[in-house]
Design a protein around this motif. Structure first.
Motif, short mmCIF file in Angstrom:
data_model
loop_
_atom_site.label_atom_id
_atom_site.label_comp_id
_atom_site.label_asym_id
_atom_site.label_seq_id
_atom_site.Cartn_x
_atom_site.Cartn_y
_atom_site.Cartn_z
N MET A 133 0.85 -1.18 0.00
CA MET A 133 0.00 0.00 0.00
C MET A 133 0.89 1.24 0.00
N THR A 134 0.52 2.19 -0.78
CA THR A 134 1.29 3.43 -0.81
C THR A 134 0.94 4.29 0.39
N ARG B 279 0.40 7.44 0.35
CA ARG B 279 -0.66 8.36 -0.04
C ARG B 279 -2.04 7.72 0.16
N THR B 280 -2.20 6.49 -0.26
CA THR B 280 -3.46 5.80 -0.10
C THR B 280 -3.79 5.62 1.38
N LEU B 281 -2.80 5.30 2.18
CA LEU B 281 -3.02 5.13 3.60
C LEU B 281 -3.46 6.46 4.24
N ASP C 244 -5.11 8.81 2.82
CA ASP C 244 -6.49 9.01 2.39
C ASP C 244 -7.46 8.16 3.22
N ARG C 245 -7.12 6.90 3.46
CA ARG C 245 -7.98 6.01 4.25
C ARG C 245 -8.06 6.49 5.69
N SER D 85 -2.97 -3.89 4.61
CA SER D 85 -3.51 -2.62 4.12
C SER D 85 -4.60 -2.07 5.04
#
Length: 93
Positions: free
Chosen positions: A1-2, A4-6, A8-9, A44
């Protein structure tokens, strides 16, 4: 998982975060830029901790933890996150 995605979540979950909740474990480690143990690299899920007796949060993609004592918490991009030492200890326990 990047990362950036983390982020956002985590921001999405923050709206329903328990009042004294904070991001912890592998989530906190990644937000701090720490390396994860190999066994956790594919995790993730968002890890969120609260201090007992508060009920640990649950939800799809969320792992709730209940701890006995709140570690020092720092802000990372406006997110309440366990400090780097606590996060590292949580990933190696």
């Amino acid at each position: 998982m990047t990362v950036r995605t983390l982020f956002d979540r985590c921001r999405a979950f923050q709206a329903r975060m328990p009042l004294a909740g904070f991001f912890s474990h592998s989530t906190a480690a990644v937000l701090h830029g720490l390396s994860l143990p190999k066994a956790l690299e594919g995790d993730s899920r968002v890890h969120v901790s609260v201090v007992a007796p508060t009920r640990a949060p649950r939800g799809e993609g969320v792992v709730g933890h209940r701890v006995d004592a709140r570690p020092s918490v720092v802000l990372v991009a406006d997110l309440q996150v366990a400090n780097p030492v606590a996060a590292w200890c949580q990933t190696t326990a």
